[in-house]
Motif scaffolding. Structure first.
Motif, PDB file in Angstrom:
ATOM      1  N   UNK A   8       0.837  -1.201   0.000  1.00  0.00           N
ATOM      2  CA  UNK A   8       0.000   0.000   0.000  1.00  0.00           C
ATOM      3  C   UNK A   8       0.874   1.254   0.000  1.00  0.00           C
ATOM      4  N   UNK A   9       1.928   1.222   0.832  1.00  0.00           N
ATOM      5  CA  UNK A   9       2.832   2.379   0.876  1.00  0.00           C
ATOM      6  C   UNK A   9       3.524   2.573  -0.461  1.00  0.00           C
ATOM      7  N   UNK A  12       1.165   4.163  -2.887  1.00  0.00           N
ATOM      8  CA  UNK A  12       1.016   5.585  -2.569  1.00  0.00           C
ATOM      9  C   UNK A  12       2.235   6.382  -3.026  1.00  0.00           C
ATOM     10  N   UNK A 309       6.429   8.278   1.326  1.00  0.00           N
ATOM     11  CA  UNK A 309       5.397   7.354   1.813  1.00  0.00           C
ATOM     12  C   UNK A 309       5.914   6.521   2.980  1.00  0.00           C
TER      13      UNK A 309
ATOM     14  N   UNK B 201      -0.928  13.397   1.054  1.00  0.00           N
ATOM     15  CA  UNK B 201      -1.243  12.004   1.339  1.00  0.00           C
ATOM     16  C   UNK B 201      -0.825  11.674   2.768  1.00  0.00           C
ATOM     17  N   UNK B 203      -1.182   8.290   3.847  1.00  0.00           N
ATOM     18  CA  UNK B 203      -1.349   6.838   3.827  1.00  0.00           C
ATOM     19  C   UNK B 203      -0.534   6.157   4.919  1.00  0.00           C
ATOM     20  N   UNK B 204       0.732   6.542   5.071  1.00  0.00           N
ATOM     21  CA  UNK B 204       1.598   5.899   6.064  1.00  0.00           C
ATOM     22  C   UNK B 204       1.012   5.974   7.457  1.00  0.00           C
ATOM     23  N   UNK B 207      -2.225   3.858   7.913  1.00  0.00           N
ATOM     24  CA  UNK B 207      -1.958   2.418   8.018  1.00  0.00           C
ATOM     25  C   UNK B 207      -1.541   2.063   9.438  1.00  0.00           C
ATOM     26  N   UNK B 236      -9.726   3.574   3.696  1.00  0.00           N
ATOM     27  CA  UNK B 236      -9.021   2.328   3.980  1.00  0.00           C
ATOM     28  C   UNK B 236      -9.890   1.373   4.783  1.00  0.00           C
TER      29      UNK B 236
END
Lengths: 345, 384
Positions: A8-9, A12, A309, B201, B203-204, B207, B236
């Motif tokens: 996923x990272x 991204x 990321x 972003x 995202x990290x 998660x 997510x």
């Protein structure tokens, strides 16, 4: 960290990296052709995203008046130039066309109900509004000082950047905006859900890079631009106009910037001042390429995206610190390994 | 000669206009707002509000001189120094941003000018020092808001909490406050993440939060960027409850968040849910008057940030008559008297709540300065 998180990272990082790569290429192109470090590159991204969002919201696009103002300023400076030369003032057809274009565009925007148009048409309209800004900015601010030392070009570029950010605030307001995705489909894999917007971003970036490659290697205009980048004086002796080369590189820069903005707008909210940081990361990619090599710049930009990321996952406090510190070892390595050839200033 | 004539005329006009302004206004208030730059969404309603502040107090005319600092802390200091040395202001409202306000305190204190800061961070008044005696804060302290949020979590059986905030004074202070309060109420903070206001972003971070499996997530960010982590977590597949701070209390949050912010709980001033608050709430009438005046002048509803400046104006309007009885406006004695009067403000009803200042507490809000609010069908809704 397991495989899924890494995937996923990675996904991204590659999306952001693809955008940074496009910007890195465009910064590199403008720098090699005109010696201008294009600080306002990010504004094309922000303007592209925000114009698209404004069109989708069905609100008036105030930015078109900047186009009109720049066109008038351009026409005025052309006339002043003619007055100084012996031939006297003549109204050429290109001058009329330059003035008519933004006015026609403004009229069209006023009458169209942009919110109901298909997304592809909206994106095309956005490009029609943003892309002419590039050549206009070159004509007004950089062409008159094309032979100045690069430090002066840099200072002017910073001034243009600051002015454009202010104009962005006036035209779009302080609030952020994001657009509807191109398609809603998601692809489920065992470990990973692939968002279709991801494919759009990566696909368009790759396509654009291929098109640029073909353009620079196969067409006469592309070769002329490359020649101007390799050696300005030599290219000029071969009959390549530096004005043409400058305008063409700025045209490509605003095109790439606006496209990146349209691509990134569905993923995240963009503000009037978001562009600078995005293009700064593209710039780091370009630095990794030593400000000469296109493939290295693209690879560098992808590295920046991935690093961003993964460092957001491990040490979110220091994400930007890590990314921007990357520039130091590369600069050291570059200055130690490459021979520096002083070009005419 | 012909050339000098217009210049001369211009000079005399400028001189005359300068004379006339200094003659007419008896009290001068400097306003520093970030109406351009990254904090513009906060600064623009504040600049607009400055024009709505009372121009006559206790028979004295009040002039407001508004300057823009472009969200730049260095420019804030320059603007404040200019206001102090050139305009000889009696009080200062602003600047808009927390880092900007922190930088200005020293100069306001040295000149002995009372400063009303409409900023989020409690660090401008806490811990109280000799310099911060001159500063008053017109926003709720983070503790008051956090108290309400944590109480709601306890009531709804939240055992584990993840925190994500911006990497600036606002997010840092919230992180500290939440860690301390959660510990006190037996809630475990399982993740504490940071992100940049300009990030595209997160995202990290998301998660990591999902990996920690918290019952609820608290997001602390000023303005529109507060939506980003929430949208990313929803995308997510995170199903827990979301809490937001008063930093998210603006229309942009609903516009940017859409369906993804449905059910979010936040604590903020009553401004967001004005028509749903009981008429018995002391602030309702004051706030309604402000909103009506703002709408009439600018054709849109003000963000709560504007109300913080309006409250500063109300605090001054209450303190000026007391100070004017002790000294003449424009003197250092008047400014000191004004500061003393501000510090002894009691039960002053303003748009955000009710102020009760003490020498130790220069913020002065109590539980009347916050309401629990949720997002229902895309609208702010008061939680009973």
């Amino acid at each position: 960290m397991d495989m899924q998180i890494a995937l996923i990272l990675g996904q991204d990082g590659i999306i952001n990296g693809a955008i940074y790569a496009l910007l890195a290429l465009s910064i590199l192109l403008v720098f090699t052709v005109t010696r201008v470090l294009l600080i306002p590159q990010g504004e094309f991204v922000a303007f592209g995203a925000l114009t698209m969002a404004t069109l989708q919201a069905g609100e008036p696009v105030k930015l078109v008046w900047l186009l009109v103002a720049l066109a008038i300023a351009e026409a005025f400076s052309e006339l002043m130039l003619m007055r100084r030369t012996a031939q006297g003032i003549r109204i050429s057809s290109s001058l009329v066309l330059k003035l008519a274009y933004p006015l026609a565009l403004a009229a069209a925007l006023y009458h169209l109900n942009a919110a109901t148009l298909p997304m592809l048409v909206q994106a095309f309209l956005t490009l029609l509004i943003i892309v002419p800004l590039g050549p206009q900015l070159y004509r007004l601010f950089f062409q008159p000082i094309a032979n100045a030392p690069s430090l002066i070009l840099l200072i002017v570029a910073i001034a243009v950047h600051v002015a454009l950010v202010g104009i962005g605030l006036l035209a779009f307001g302080p609030g952020g905006a994001s657009t509807t995705p191109f398609s809603e489909a998601n692809f489920e894999f065992e470990l990973l859900t692939l968002n279709s917007q991801t494919l759009w971003v990566v696909g368009t970036s790759v396509l654009l890079i291929v098109v640029l490659y073909v353009f620079f290697n196969r067409t006469i205009y592309g070769k002329a631009l490359r020649a101007a980048a390799v050696n300005r004086t030599g290219a000029r002796l071969m009959g390549i106009s530096p004005v043409f080369a400058g305008k063409a590189s700025f045209f490509l820069a605003s095109l790439i910037g606006a496209l990146s903005g349209i691509l990134i707008a569905p993923i995240t909210a963009i503000y009037f001042d978001s562009g600078f940081l995005i293009s700064l990361k593209g710039f780091i990619g370009a630095i990794i390429g030593g400000l000469v090599s296109y493939p290295l710049a693209a690879v560098g930009a992808i590295i920046v995206g991935l690093l961003e990321a993964f460092s957001a996952f491990w040490a979110s406090d220091y994400k930007d610190v890590i990314v921007f510190t990357l520039i130091i070892p590369f600069l050291l390595w570059r200055s130690l390994t490459s021979h520096h050839v002083e070009e005419e200033e | 000669m012909l050339k000098t004539l217009p210049t001369l005329a211009l000079c005399s006009i400028t001189a005359l206009s300068l004379l006339s302004t200094s003659a007419s206004a008896q009290i001068k208030v400097g306003v520093v707002a970030s109406s351009t730059g990254p904090v513009a969404s906060v600064g623009i309603p504040q600049k607009n509000t400055a024009a709505l502040l009372p121009t006559t107090v206790a028979g004295l005319s009040v002039e407001y001189i508004t300057l823009d600092d472009a969200s730049d802390p260095t420019a804030s200091v320059t603007a404040v120094k200019k206001l102090i040395s050139e305009q000889k202001i009696d009080a200062l409202i602003g600047p808009s941003g927390s880092p900007n306000a922190m930088g200005v305190i020293q100069f306001a204190a040295e000149a002995g000018v009372p400063m009303l800061a409409p900023v989020g961070t409690a660090s401008v008044v806490l811990p109280m020092t000799e310099q911060k005696k001159w500063v008053f804060k017109t926003t709720q302290n983070d503790e008051i808001i956090a108290d309400a949020l944590i109480a709601h979590m306890v009531k709804n059986g939240v055992k584990t909490l993840a925190f994500i905030g911006t990497a600036d004074p606002y997010g840092e202070n919230w992180s500290k406050v939440v860690e301390a309060l959660a510990l006190k109420h037996g809630i475990k903070v399982v993740a504490n993440e940071k992100y940049q206001r300009s990030d595209t972003s997160v995202t990290g971070q998301t998660l990591k939060i999902i990996g920690a499996k918290p019952d609820a997530v608290l997001i602390a960010a000023p303005g529109g960027p507060s939506v980003l982590p929430q949208a990313a977590l929803v995308d997510k597949g995170y199903k827990g409850r979301f809490y937001q701070t008063h930093g998210a209390a603006l229309q942009d949050f609903l516009k940017l968040g859409g369906k993804k912010v449905e059910g979010t709980i936040l604590a903020a001033s009553l401004m967001l849910v004005l028509d749903q608050v009981a008429d018995s709430h002391p602030s309702k009438k004051v706030a309604a008057d402000y909103v009506a005046a703002y709408e009439q002048k600018y054709g849109q509803k003000p963000a709560t940030f504007g109300a913080n400046v309006y409250d500063a104006g109300l605090l001054l309007a209450a303190a000026i008559p007391v100070a004017a009885g002790k000294a003449k406006p424009g003197t250092a004695e008047f400014r000191a008297a004004l500061r003393d009067a501000l510090e002894s403000t009691k039960e002053l009803v303003a748009t955000q709540g009710v102020y009760n200042m003490t020498p130790a507490d220069h913020c002065g809000f109590d539980e009347r300065g916050r309401e629990l609010i949720t997002v229902k069908n895309g609208q702010w809704t008061l939680l009973p």
